[in-house]
Design an enzyme around this catalytic site. Structure first.
Site, PDB file in Angstrom:
ATOM      1  N   CYS A 145       0.843  -1.199   0.000  1.00  0.00           N
ATOM      2  CA  CYS A 145       0.000   0.000   0.000  1.00  0.00           C
ATOM      3  C   CYS A 145       0.875   1.245   0.000  1.00  0.00           C
ATOM      4  O   CYS A 145       1.364   1.674   1.049  1.00  0.00           O
ATOM      5  CB  CYS A 145      -0.925  -0.016   1.222  1.00  0.00           C
ATOM      6  N   CYS A 148      -0.397   4.177   2.027  1.00  0.00           N
ATOM      7  CA  CYS A 148      -0.234   3.996   3.473  1.00  0.00           C
ATOM      8  C   CYS A 148       1.214   4.210   3.890  1.00  0.00           C
ATOM      9  O   CYS A 148       1.493   4.853   4.897  1.00  0.00           O
ATOM     10  CB  CYS A 148      -0.628   2.583   3.890  1.00  0.00           C
ATOM     11  N   ASP A 149       2.145   3.644   3.149  1.00  0.00           N
ATOM     12  CA  ASP A 149       3.528   3.544   3.636  1.00  0.00           C
ATOM     13  C   ASP A 149       4.528   4.432   2.896  1.00  0.00           C
ATOM     14  O   ASP A 149       5.681   4.546   3.330  1.00  0.00           O
ATOM     15  CB  ASP A 149       4.003   2.081   3.524  1.00  0.00           C
TER      16      ASP A 149
HETATM   17  P1  FAD Z   1     -10.450  -5.212   7.136  1.00  0.00           P
HETATM   18  O1  FAD Z   1      -9.471  -4.349   7.819  1.00  0.00           O
HETATM   19  O2  FAD Z   1     -10.045  -5.868   5.860  1.00  0.00           O
HETATM   20  O3  FAD Z   1     -10.908  -6.306   8.202  1.00  0.00           O
HETATM   21  C1  FAD Z   1     -11.895  -7.233   7.967  1.00  0.00           C
HETATM   22  C2  FAD Z   1     -11.728  -8.302   9.019  1.00  0.00           C
HETATM   23  O4  FAD Z   1     -12.967  -8.949   9.263  1.00  0.00           O
HETATM   24  C3  FAD Z   1     -10.815  -9.448   8.612  1.00  0.00           C
HETATM   25  O5  FAD Z   1      -9.472  -9.132   8.665  1.00  0.00           O
HETATM   26  C4  FAD Z   1     -11.214 -10.513   9.599  1.00  0.00           C
HETATM   27  O6  FAD Z   1     -10.540 -10.309  10.837  1.00  0.00           O
HETATM   28  C5  FAD Z   1     -12.728 -10.239   9.782  1.00  0.00           C
HETATM   29  N1  FAD Z   1     -13.500 -11.224   9.026  1.00  0.00           N
HETATM   30  C6  FAD Z   1     -13.365 -11.554   7.699  1.00  0.00           C
HETATM   31  N2  FAD Z   1     -14.207 -12.557   7.380  1.00  0.00           N
HETATM   32  C7  FAD Z   1     -14.904 -12.839   8.520  1.00  0.00           C
HETATM   33  C8  FAD Z   1     -15.915 -13.795   8.834  1.00  0.00           C
HETATM   34  N3  FAD Z   1     -16.384 -14.658   7.905  1.00  0.00           N
HETATM   35  N4  FAD Z   1     -16.394 -13.835  10.095  1.00  0.00           N
HETATM   36  C9  FAD Z   1     -15.922 -12.967  11.038  1.00  0.00           C
HETATM   37  N5  FAD Z   1     -14.965 -12.056  10.804  1.00  0.00           N
HETATM   38  C10 FAD Z   1     -14.464 -11.993   9.559  1.00  0.00           C
HETATM   39  N6  FAD Z   1      -5.281   2.392   5.391  1.00  0.00           N
HETATM   40  C11 FAD Z   1      -5.133   3.651   5.817  1.00  0.00           C
HETATM   41  O7  FAD Z   1      -6.064   4.443   5.745  1.00  0.00           O
HETATM   42  N7  FAD Z   1      -3.947   4.082   6.358  1.00  0.00           N
HETATM   43  C12 FAD Z   1      -2.870   3.264   6.498  1.00  0.00           C
HETATM   44  O8  FAD Z   1      -1.809   3.680   6.957  1.00  0.00           O
HETATM   45  C13 FAD Z   1      -3.014   1.906   6.073  1.00  0.00           C
HETATM   46  N8  FAD Z   1      -1.992   1.052   6.193  1.00  0.00           N
HETATM   47  C14 FAD Z   1      -2.145  -0.238   5.777  1.00  0.00           C
HETATM   48  C15 FAD Z   1      -1.074  -1.109   5.910  1.00  0.00           C
HETATM   49  C16 FAD Z   1      -1.200  -2.429   5.515  1.00  0.00           C
HETATM   50  C17 FAD Z   1      -0.023  -3.373   5.675  1.00  0.00           C
HETATM   51  C18 FAD Z   1      -2.437  -2.891   4.959  1.00  0.00           C
HETATM   52  C19 FAD Z   1      -2.589  -4.336   4.525  1.00  0.00           C
HETATM   53  C20 FAD Z   1      -3.494  -2.017   4.809  1.00  0.00           C
HETATM   54  C21 FAD Z   1      -3.365  -0.683   5.202  1.00  0.00           C
HETATM   55  N9  FAD Z   1      -4.404   0.233   5.051  1.00  0.00           N
HETATM   56  C22 FAD Z   1      -4.261   1.511   5.499  1.00  0.00           C
HETATM   57  C23 FAD Z   1      -5.681  -0.158   4.434  1.00  0.00           C
HETATM   58  C24 FAD Z   1      -6.707  -0.462   5.542  1.00  0.00           C
HETATM   59  O9  FAD Z   1      -6.136  -1.381   6.429  1.00  0.00           O
HETATM   60  C25 FAD Z   1      -7.968  -1.038   4.936  1.00  0.00           C
HETATM   61  O10 FAD Z   1      -8.489  -0.179   3.954  1.00  0.00           O
HETATM   62  C26 FAD Z   1      -9.028  -1.236   6.016  1.00  0.00           C
HETATM   63  O11 FAD Z   1      -8.521  -1.977   7.103  1.00  0.00           O
HETATM   64  C27 FAD Z   1     -10.235  -1.969   5.457  1.00  0.00           C
HETATM   65  O12 FAD Z   1     -11.147  -2.072   6.491  1.00  0.00           O
HETATM   66  P2  FAD Z   1     -12.372  -3.061   6.459  1.00  0.00           P
HETATM   67  O13 FAD Z   1     -13.232  -2.596   7.571  1.00  0.00           O
HETATM   68  O14 FAD Z   1     -12.928  -3.208   5.116  1.00  0.00           O
HETATM   69  O15 FAD Z   1     -11.840  -4.496   6.904  1.00  0.00           O
END
Ligand code: FAD
Ligand code: NDP
Length: 325
Positions: A145, A148-149
């Site tokens: 990303c 992000c980084d």
């Molecule tokens: P996610 O964070 O993808 O989490 C969903 C979670 O739901 C899963 O991980 C799991 O734990 C749970 N889940 C999945 N399936 C199920 C199921 N069937 N039953 C129960 N639970 C389940 N964004 C920024 O804005 N700033 C940053 O600095 C940044 N840094 C990042 C660094 C890295 C290394 C990564 C990988 C991403 C980064 N991002 C950053 C992006 C950000 O993390 C994502 O956009 C954000 O977390 C997405 O959120 P989300 O709520 O869609 O779910």
């Protein structure tokens, strides 16, 4: 078997924002945060990173795990019931919807819970390449990303590489020119997949070079604990020739896998598996099922946009429940 007005599946910023809104609206939401669902800890993608500098409200930044811990506490503060189990199966054929967890999934087992409305916030996972050296230098030079980084000091005025030929690769490479001395994009084919406008911009950019028919074969770096990446082995797949190049950053832009398997065949997905929502809302193709966060967003994929869409899902679900009562 318990019944809830609304169940949230997921544990990232989208899920917890939805939970905060729904619990403050006194709808007693239940949130399944997963037990290492898709290999990621409860709390989602941000638990896999260090400093978050672009989430508003934290001028000094804060750790990804800490940010998610805070969100979880805020969900609980207003009465969200959080269950540390992974939802394994959904029956959305009639209301109330039925949900099974990994613990009670079986041919004769009753569902763990029923719900009038379900919010899917299961996120996405950035694809990795599993190159030699990737594990060692992940987050010590390698990232999935750039937004992000990219601003991290280790990349300042240093040669950076991006892998991928799509819009993300083009966008990330041009974004990284703000920080790196030069950005090279490795494309495995002889053409870019990116849209014409993005491809033209990338090819014309003075600080970017696109190397076609090129793949990375190994990541090199300092041979010490927490050592940083310093180089990359790059192979020309036409000639077979390999060389070592100086590289202090490597950004993967080879696509994401949305965690949409639970609802495949039940709500509309696009060709890449993202849940399709009605533009400007969290409504899926099935009334009572809402989607937010990265599982429905292939474009922005940020913590703040996920949180924003979690708010939309909560308000949409609240309206749906009020209208069905
Ligand atoms: P996610 O964070 O993808 O989490 C969903 C979670 O739901 C899963 O991980 C799991 O734990 C749970 N889940 C999945 N399936 C199920 C199921 N069937 N039953 C129960 N639970 C389940 N964004 C920024 O804005 N700033 C940053 O600095 C940044 N840094 C990042 C660094 C890295 C290394 C990564 C990988 C991403 C980064 N991002 C950053 C992006 C950000 O993390 C994502 O956009 C954000 O977390 C997405 O959120 P989300 O709520 O869609 O779910
Ligand atoms: P894409 O799937 O479009 O592109 C992925 C790229 O990674 C492709 O070039 C693919 O190569 C390459 N790739 C995949 N696996 C490997 C591998 N193992 N080794 C080397 N290269 C590999 O993903 P994006 O994230 O770029 O885009 C997803 C969607 O989001 C698209 O619809 C895109 O248009 C959209 N988007 C739009 C933006 C915008 O409009 N500004 C910005 C970002 C995304 P190959 O081509 O050979 O298959």
């Amino acid at each position: 078997m318990s019944h809830s007005k609304v169940v949230i599946i997921g544990s990232g910023p989208a899920a917890h924002t939805a939970a905060i809104y729904l619990s403050r609206a006194e709808l007693q939401p239940v949130l399944y945060e997963g037990m290492l669902a898709n290999g990621t800890a409860a709390g989602g993608q941000l638990t896999t990173t260090t400093e978050i500098e672009n989430f508003p409200g934290f001028p000094a930044g804060l750790g990804g795990a800490e940010l998610m811990d805070n969100m979880r506490k805020q969900s609980e503060r207003f009465g969200t019931e959080i269950i540390t189990e992974t939802i394994s199966k959904l029956d959305l054929s009639e209301r109330p919807f039925k949900l099974w967890t990994e613990w009670n999934d079986g041919p004769d087992d009753k569902p763990a819970r029923t719900a009038d409305a379900v919010i899917i916030a299961t996120g996405a996972n950035a694809r990795r390449l599993n190159l030699p050296g990737e594990e060692k230098f992940w987050q010590n030079g390698i990232s999935a990303c750039a937004v992000c980084d990219g601003a991290v000091p280790i990349f300042r005025n240093k040669p950076l590489y991006v892998i991928g030929g799509g819009d993300s690769a083009a966008e990330e490479a041009m974004f990284l020119t703000k920080y790196g001395s030069h950005v090279t994009v490795l494309v495995r084919k002889d053409k870019l997949r990116a849209s014409k406008v993005m491809a033209d911009r990338l090819l014309a950019h003075k600080k970017c070079t696109v190397r076609f028919n090129s793949v990375a074969t190994e990541v090199l770096g300092e041979d010490k604990p927490n050592g940083l990446m310093t180089g990359l082995r790059v192979k020309d797949i036409i000639s077979g020739a390999e060389e070592t190049v100086d590289a202090n950053g490597l950004f993967y832009a080879v696509g994401h896998d949305p965690a949409s398997a639970l609802v495949k065949g039940k709500v509309d997905l696009d060709e890449d598996g993202y849940i399709v929502t009605v533009p400007g809302s969290s409504l899926t193709s099935l009334p009572g099922v809402f989607a937010c966060g990265d599982v429905q967003d292939k474009r922005y994929r940020q913590a703040i946009t996920s949180a924003g869409s979690g708010c939309m899902a909560a308000l949409d679900a609240e309206k749906f429940i009020a209208e069905s009562e």
